[in-house]
Design a protein around this motif. Structure first.
Motif, short mmCIF file in Angstrom:
data_model
loop_
_atom_site.label_atom_id
_atom_site.label_comp_id
_atom_site.label_asym_id
_atom_site.label_seq_id
_atom_site.Cartn_x
_atom_site.Cartn_y
_atom_site.Cartn_z
N MET A 168 44.57 49.54 49.17
CA MET A 168 44.59 48.09 49.24
C MET A 168 43.65 47.47 48.21
O MET A 168 43.93 46.41 47.68
N THR A 169 42.56 48.13 47.92
CA THR A 169 41.63 47.58 46.93
C THR A 169 42.19 47.66 45.52
O THR A 169 41.87 46.82 44.70
N THR A 170 43.02 48.66 45.25
CA THR A 170 43.61 48.74 43.91
C THR A 170 44.60 47.60 43.69
O THR A 170 44.72 47.10 42.57
N VAL A 171 45.29 47.18 44.74
CA VAL A 171 46.20 46.04 44.62
C VAL A 171 45.41 44.78 44.31
O VAL A 171 45.80 43.98 43.43
N PHE A 172 44.27 44.57 45.00
CA PHE A 172 43.43 43.41 44.72
C PHE A 172 42.90 43.46 43.29
O PHE A 172 42.84 42.44 42.61
N MET A 173 42.48 44.63 42.85
CA MET A 173 41.96 44.74 41.49
C MET A 173 43.05 44.43 40.46
O MET A 173 42.78 43.74 39.46
N LEU A 174 44.25 44.90 40.68
CA LEU A 174 45.34 44.61 39.76
C LEU A 174 45.67 43.13 39.73
O LEU A 174 45.94 42.55 38.67
N ILE A 175 45.64 42.49 40.90
CA ILE A 175 45.90 41.06 40.96
C ILE A 175 44.83 40.28 40.21
O ILE A 175 45.13 39.36 39.44
N PHE A 176 43.56 40.65 40.41
CA PHE A 176 42.47 39.93 39.74
C PHE A 176 42.50 40.16 38.24
O PHE A 176 42.29 39.22 37.46
N PHE A 177 42.79 41.38 37.80
CA PHE A 177 42.89 41.63 36.36
C PHE A 177 44.07 40.89 35.75
O PHE A 177 43.97 40.37 34.64
N PHE A 178 45.17 40.82 36.47
CA PHE A 178 46.33 40.07 35.98
C PHE A 178 45.99 38.59 35.86
O PHE A 178 46.33 37.94 34.85
N MET A 179 45.31 38.04 36.87
CA MET A 179 44.91 36.63 36.82
C MET A 179 43.95 36.39 35.67
O MET A 179 44.06 35.38 34.94
N PHE A 180 43.00 37.30 35.46
CA PHE A 180 42.02 37.13 34.40
C PHE A 180 42.70 37.17 33.03
O PHE A 180 42.42 36.34 32.16
N PHE A 181 43.60 38.10 32.82
CA PHE A 181 44.28 38.19 31.53
C PHE A 181 45.26 37.05 31.32
O PHE A 181 45.51 36.66 30.17
N CYS A 182 45.80 36.48 32.39
CA CYS A 182 46.59 35.25 32.23
C CYS A 182 45.70 34.12 31.73
O CYS A 182 46.10 33.31 30.89
N GLY A 183 44.46 34.05 32.24
CA GLY A 183 43.51 33.06 31.75
C GLY A 183 43.13 33.29 30.31
O GLY A 183 42.98 32.35 29.53
N VAL A 184 42.97 34.57 29.92
CA VAL A 184 42.65 34.89 28.53
C VAL A 184 43.80 34.49 27.61
O VAL A 184 43.58 33.89 26.54
N PHE A 185 45.02 34.79 28.01
CA PHE A 185 46.17 34.42 27.18
C PHE A 185 46.32 32.91 27.08
O PHE A 185 46.64 32.38 26.01
N SER A 186 46.08 32.19 28.17
CA SER A 186 46.18 30.73 28.09
C SER A 186 45.05 30.16 27.23
O SER A 186 45.24 29.16 26.55
N PHE A 187 43.89 30.82 27.22
CA PHE A 187 42.80 30.38 26.36
C PHE A 187 43.14 30.60 24.88
O PHE A 187 42.89 29.75 24.04
N VAL A 188 43.75 31.73 24.59
CA VAL A 188 44.09 32.05 23.21
C VAL A 188 45.19 31.13 22.69
O VAL A 188 45.14 30.66 21.55
N TYR A 189 46.18 30.83 23.51
CA TYR A 189 47.31 30.05 23.05
C TYR A 189 47.13 28.55 23.18
O TYR A 189 48.01 27.79 22.78
N SER A 190 46.02 28.07 23.74
CA SER A 190 45.79 26.62 23.83
C SER A 190 44.64 26.22 22.92
O SER A 190 43.73 25.52 23.32
N TYR A 191 44.71 26.65 21.69
CA TYR A 191 43.62 26.41 20.75
C TYR A 191 43.66 24.99 20.18
O TYR A 191 42.71 24.59 19.51
#
Length: 97
Positions: free
Chosen positions: A1-24
């Motif tokens: 169950m913790t690996t699912v949470f970690m994957l969700i948080f990493f996915f959310m974080f990288f979505c934030g990184v991609f939105s930061f990169v593409y909203s320059y």
């Protein structure tokens, strides 16, 4: 169950990184994506501290610093809008005062 949470948080974080990169082009969009990444890191840090039975005082320090970062970004945004009239990065020439 913790690996699912970690994957969700990493996915959310990288979505934030991609939105930061593409909203320059807009400063406000960049600040919003930075705050989203900070929120994802806070959630991950909180669950990590709860899972390993550590004290949660560090999460309070993290929140204080993230609020200070957000206030600093908003003050820069307000000063740029007052001086130039918009938040487009392409209209600014940082070599001029």
């Amino acid at each position: 169950m913790t690996t699912v949470f970690m994957l969700i948080f990493f996915f959310m974080f990288f979505c934030g990184v991609f939105s930061f990169v593409y909203s320059y082009k807009h400063l406000l969009n960049m600040l919003l994506s930075l705050e989203f990444m900070v929120l994802c890191l806070f959630i991950y840090l909180f669950f990590y501290l709860v899972f390993f039975n550590f004290e949660q005082y560090f999460s309070m320090f993290f929140l204080v610093f993230s609020v200070c970062e957000g206030v600093l970004g908003l003050s820069i945004l307000v000063s740029m809008i007052r001086s130039h009239g918009n938040d487009y990065f392409l209209n600014y020439s940082f070599l001029q005062c």
